[in-house]
Design a protein around this motif. Structure first.
Motif, short mmCIF file in Angstrom:
data_model
loop_
_atom_site.label_atom_id
_atom_site.label_comp_id
_atom_site.label_asym_id
_atom_site.label_seq_id
_atom_site.Cartn_x
_atom_site.Cartn_y
_atom_site.Cartn_z
N PHE A 190 0.84 -1.20 0.00
CA PHE A 190 0.00 0.00 0.00
C PHE A 190 0.87 1.25 0.00
O PHE A 190 0.60 2.22 -0.72
N SER A 191 1.93 1.23 0.83
CA SER A 191 2.82 2.39 0.90
C SER A 191 3.51 2.62 -0.45
O SER A 191 3.62 3.77 -0.91
N GLY A 192 3.97 1.54 -1.07
CA GLY A 192 4.61 1.69 -2.36
C GLY A 192 3.66 2.21 -3.42
O GLY A 192 4.03 3.06 -4.23
N ALA A 193 2.42 1.72 -3.41
CA ALA A 193 1.44 2.18 -4.40
C ALA A 193 1.13 3.66 -4.22
O ALA A 193 1.01 4.41 -5.19
N LEU A 194 1.02 4.09 -2.95
CA LEU A 194 0.63 5.48 -2.69
C LEU A 194 1.80 6.44 -2.87
O LEU A 194 1.65 7.54 -3.41
N LEU A 195 3.01 6.02 -2.42
CA LEU A 195 4.14 6.93 -2.41
C LEU A 195 4.98 6.87 -3.69
O LEU A 195 5.59 7.87 -4.07
N MET A 196 5.02 5.70 -4.33
CA MET A 196 5.88 5.55 -5.50
C MET A 196 5.11 5.21 -6.77
O MET A 196 5.70 4.96 -7.81
N GLY A 197 3.77 5.16 -6.66
CA GLY A 197 2.96 4.86 -7.84
C GLY A 197 3.17 5.89 -8.93
O GLY A 197 3.43 7.07 -8.66
N PHE A 223 11.81 -5.05 0.56
CA PHE A 223 12.10 -4.11 -0.52
C PHE A 223 11.34 -4.47 -1.78
O PHE A 223 10.76 -3.61 -2.45
N MET A 224 11.33 -5.76 -2.13
CA MET A 224 10.61 -6.17 -3.34
C MET A 224 9.12 -5.87 -3.22
O MET A 224 8.48 -5.48 -4.20
N SER A 225 8.57 -6.03 -2.03
CA SER A 225 7.15 -5.76 -1.83
C SER A 225 6.85 -4.28 -2.02
O SER A 225 5.89 -3.90 -2.68
N PHE A 226 7.69 -3.42 -1.43
CA PHE A 226 7.49 -1.97 -1.57
C PHE A 226 7.62 -1.55 -3.03
O PHE A 226 6.80 -0.78 -3.55
N ALA A 227 8.66 -2.07 -3.71
CA ALA A 227 8.87 -1.71 -5.11
C ALA A 227 7.73 -2.23 -5.99
O ALA A 227 7.30 -1.56 -6.93
N GLY A 273 4.57 -2.70 -5.13
CA GLY A 273 3.40 -1.85 -4.96
C GLY A 273 3.51 -0.57 -5.76
O GLY A 273 2.53 -0.07 -6.33
N GLY A 274 4.73 0.00 -5.80
CA GLY A 274 4.93 1.24 -6.54
C GLY A 274 4.89 1.06 -8.04
O GLY A 274 4.47 1.95 -8.77
N ASN A 275 5.33 -0.10 -8.52
CA ASN A 275 5.44 -0.31 -9.96
C ASN A 275 4.20 -0.93 -10.59
O ASN A 275 3.67 -0.43 -11.57
N ASP A 276 3.73 -2.03 -10.01
CA ASP A 276 2.67 -2.79 -10.67
C ASP A 276 1.27 -2.26 -10.42
O ASP A 276 0.32 -2.72 -11.06
N VAL A 277 1.13 -1.30 -9.50
CA VAL A 277 -0.20 -0.72 -9.32
C VAL A 277 -0.65 -0.01 -10.59
O VAL A 277 -1.85 0.09 -10.87
N SER A 278 0.30 0.42 -11.41
CA SER A 278 -0.06 1.11 -12.65
C SER A 278 -0.75 0.18 -13.64
O SER A 278 -1.47 0.64 -14.53
N ASN A 279 -0.55 -1.14 -13.50
CA ASN A 279 -1.25 -2.08 -14.38
C ASN A 279 -2.76 -2.00 -14.22
O ASN A 279 -3.51 -2.28 -15.15
N ALA A 280 -3.20 -1.65 -13.00
CA ALA A 280 -4.64 -1.48 -12.76
C ALA A 280 -5.05 -0.03 -12.86
O ALA A 280 -6.10 0.29 -13.41
N ILE A 281 -4.21 0.86 -12.33
CA ILE A 281 -4.61 2.26 -12.21
C ILE A 281 -4.41 3.04 -13.50
O ILE A 281 -5.14 3.99 -13.77
N GLY A 282 -3.45 2.64 -14.33
CA GLY A 282 -3.25 3.34 -15.60
C GLY A 282 -4.49 3.30 -16.49
O GLY A 282 -5.03 4.35 -16.85
N PRO A 283 -4.98 2.11 -16.86
CA PRO A 283 -6.22 2.06 -17.66
C PRO A 283 -7.41 2.65 -16.93
O PRO A 283 -8.29 3.26 -17.57
N LEU A 284 -7.46 2.50 -15.61
CA LEU A 284 -8.57 3.06 -14.83
C LEU A 284 -8.59 4.58 -14.94
O LEU A 284 -9.65 5.19 -15.20
N ALA A 285 -7.44 5.22 -14.76
CA ALA A 285 -7.37 6.69 -14.85
C ALA A 285 -7.72 7.17 -16.25
O ALA A 285 -8.40 8.20 -16.42
N ALA A 286 -7.24 6.45 -17.26
CA ALA A 286 -7.55 6.83 -18.64
C ALA A 286 -9.05 6.73 -18.91
O ALA A 286 -9.65 7.61 -19.54
N ALA A 287 -9.68 5.65 -18.42
CA ALA A 287 -11.12 5.48 -18.61
C ALA A 287 -11.92 6.57 -17.91
O ALA A 287 -12.89 7.11 -18.46
N LEU A 288 -11.52 6.91 -16.67
CA LEU A 288 -12.22 7.97 -15.94
C LEU A 288 -12.06 9.31 -16.65
O LEU A 288 -13.00 10.11 -16.71
#
Length: 566
Positions: free
Chosen positions: A181-188, A411-415, A417-432
């Protein structure tokens, strides 16, 4: 190799480990030696990740994957006609909680997923009710994709730690939840676009906003569907490949061959081969180095304690130079990275000396007991067959690498969250953005609440289904110990980090699976379970066409629905 050939009884627990378990009164916070007997029944298939396919002779309190092996098998018949009850029972046994508690957690997550979007600014406050309703549905599609990312991909970070005994399943999930969650929010990725990923040619869909919107949410639904299937069977697949396959299917069906960047697709498919091979090679070398320079040392415990700060120095230096915002001047950036690595090495050295100092002193004083503590080698060389340390030395080595593995997993978990959240959020943000009349061009800004929404989805999927893929990574490919798990994790992190810096197409999932295989190969070809590997590789090959097929079907359904609604 057929399933019947898997009737095995692991004798990896050496006599020395058994003596250590019986005689030692020291309980390290990250490791407790184990004595397990694994049995694969010939009449059972290993395709579904129910851990009833292997039994544990004794249960380890730290790595609790084995704690629900017997219980789930006892309830197989009861749950044949109740898949929902089976999933709740499986999660309850995995985390050693009651079914009612597991049901309450699942219900709480469902309620939160349905209600939180109503309070998000990204819902589109002040817009017409129809637009808000579609925005609400889009957020749910994004959550569904993020949920499945958590259920499948988080095993990259935590599977080896649980399988080796460095972390219990419960502690691994709690740590991963916070860090993901921290990685997604802080490094997304705050500025991203589906068009910027080099998958679809934006000009082909210019003036077709409704079709593009339907294609984006269909891609989320399609990728989520395939990830859910893969997670159910415990297959670790690449979420990036899944979303790419879904978008390629949409692009081909509704935009033609000119709508897809074929060079990007070729790079993705090439990583099927490159990622696992490089991961296997590096982990093979790392594990052989551990056996050669730690196991064969006169005092393996002292050698492990000396090697850990060196590994941390190399890892933190590489991470700092590749990922952290350092000076733009190369020489200053290198000095900053080296300083970060040195600080991390000193910190880890002090922790190890504080926690294991009494054992290190004991191993030094007990040099006069070579028969109890010594190891034997056939021929000391890099590829020689070296028997591991025993007694106190074994406890120190596993304790040191247990700490090391936890650090690398975090470290891998934090990284991740920051990197792969875009696989869901990128298309979501574009659709919105398309739905709410925003930009449809090259740049789309992702709001913080959407990033947090994606992080919540990842954590929810990890809590509910993450144990399935963790079981495959941690147990079903090869047997892991703290040294083997560290070798796999350190190798995978190094390869992914280096490839990202060089811009090479590398899948984190494929790299880690290959790294676990490499550790198994370092112990002998028979140490890798071939049927599990075949199932995993098959799931990789099917990922892109499966995502594409689902995307085409879902896009047809959604375009029909939107034509009536709009």
């Amino acid at each position: 190799m057929t399933s019947s050939s898997y009737c095995l009884s692991s004798t990896r627990n050496t006599t020395a480990e058994a003596l250590l378990l019986r005689n030692s009164h020291i309980h390290l916070p990250r490791f407790r030696p184990r004595r397990e007997v694994f049995i694969l029944k010939p009449q059972q298939s290993i395709s579904k990740p129910s851990l009833s396919v292997w039994k544990a002779g004794t249960r380890r309190p730290l790595a609790a994957l084995s704690s629900y092996a017997e219980a789930e098998g006892d309830h197989d018949q009861e749950n044949v006609n109740n898949s929902k009850g089976e999933e709740v029972a499986g999660a309850a046994e995995a985390f050693n909680i009651s079914p009612s508690t597991a049901s309450a957690i699942a219900a709480s997550i469902a309620v939160a997923a349905l209600t939180l979007p109503l309070f998000m600014s990204s819902l589109g406050q002040g817009l017409p009710l129809k637009t808000k309703a579609l925005s609400y549905a889009t957020l749910l599609f994004g959550f569904y994709m993020a949920w499945n990312i958590g259920a499948n991909d988080v095993a990259n970070a935590m599977g080896t730690s649980v399988g080796s005994g460095a972390l219990s399943l419960r502690k691994a999930v709690v740590a991963a939840a916070v860090l993901e969650f921290s990685g997604a929010l802080l490094m997304g990725t705050h500025v991203t676009s589906t068009m910027q990923k080099g998958i679809l040619v934006a000009n082909v869909f210019q003036g077709k906003d409704t079709l593009l919107f339907a294609g984006l949410i269909s891609s989320l639904a399609a990728a989520g569907t395939w990830l859910q299937v893969a997670s159910y069977y415990g297959w670790p697949v690449s979420t990036t490949h899944c979303i790419v396959g879904s978008m390629v299917g949409f692009g081909l069906a509704y935009g033609g061959t000119g709508a897809v960047f074929w060079s990007s697709l070729a790079r993705v498919t090439s990583s099927w081969v490159v990622s696992p091979l490089v991961g296997a090679l590096v982990s093979f070398l790392v594990y052989k180095c551990i056996r050669r320079f730690v196991y064969s040392a006169p005092n393996p415990g002292q050698a492990a304690a000396a090697a850990a700060p060196l590994a941390v120095f190399l890892g933190v230096t590489g991470i700092s130079f590749s990922a952290f915002p350092l000076s733009k001047t190369l020489s200053i950036a290198i000095v900053q990275a080296l300083a970060s690595g040195a600080f991390g090495a000193v910190l880890v050295d002090r922790i190890i000396r504080k926690q294991l100092g009494h054992l290190l002193d004991k191993s030094t004083k007990d040099e006069q007991e070579p028969k109890a503590e010594h190891h034997h080698t056939k021929n000391i060389g890099f590829l020689s067959d070296i028997a591991g340390p025993t007694g106190t030395q074994l406890e120190i080595v596993y304790g040191v690498f247990g700490y090391m593995q936890v650090l690398s997993a975090c470290f891998m978990s934090f990284a991740h969250g920051g990197n792969d959240v875009s696989n869901a959020i990128g298309p979501l943000a574009a659709a919105l953005s398309i739905l709410q009349g925003g930009a449809t061009g090259a740049e789309i800004v992702i709001p913080n609440d959407v990033l947090a929404w994606g992080g919540f989805g990842i954590v929810a999927g990890l809590m509910m289904w993450g144990y399935r893929v963790i079981a495959t990574i941690g147990k079903k490919i090869t047997e892991l110990t703290p040294t083997r798990g560290f070798a796999a994790e350190f190798a995978a992190a190094s390869v992914v980090l280096g490839a990202s810096k060089l811009g090479l197409p590398i899948s984190a999932t494929h790299t880690l699976v290959g790294a676990v295989m490499g550790v198994g190969f370092a112990r002998g070809l028979n140490s890798v379970r071939a049927e599990t590997v075949r199932e995993i590789v098959t799931s990789w090959v099917v990922t892109i066409p499966a995502g594409a097929t689902f995307a085409v079907i879902y896009t047809w359904i959604f375009t029909k629905f939107l034509s009536y609604l709009l």
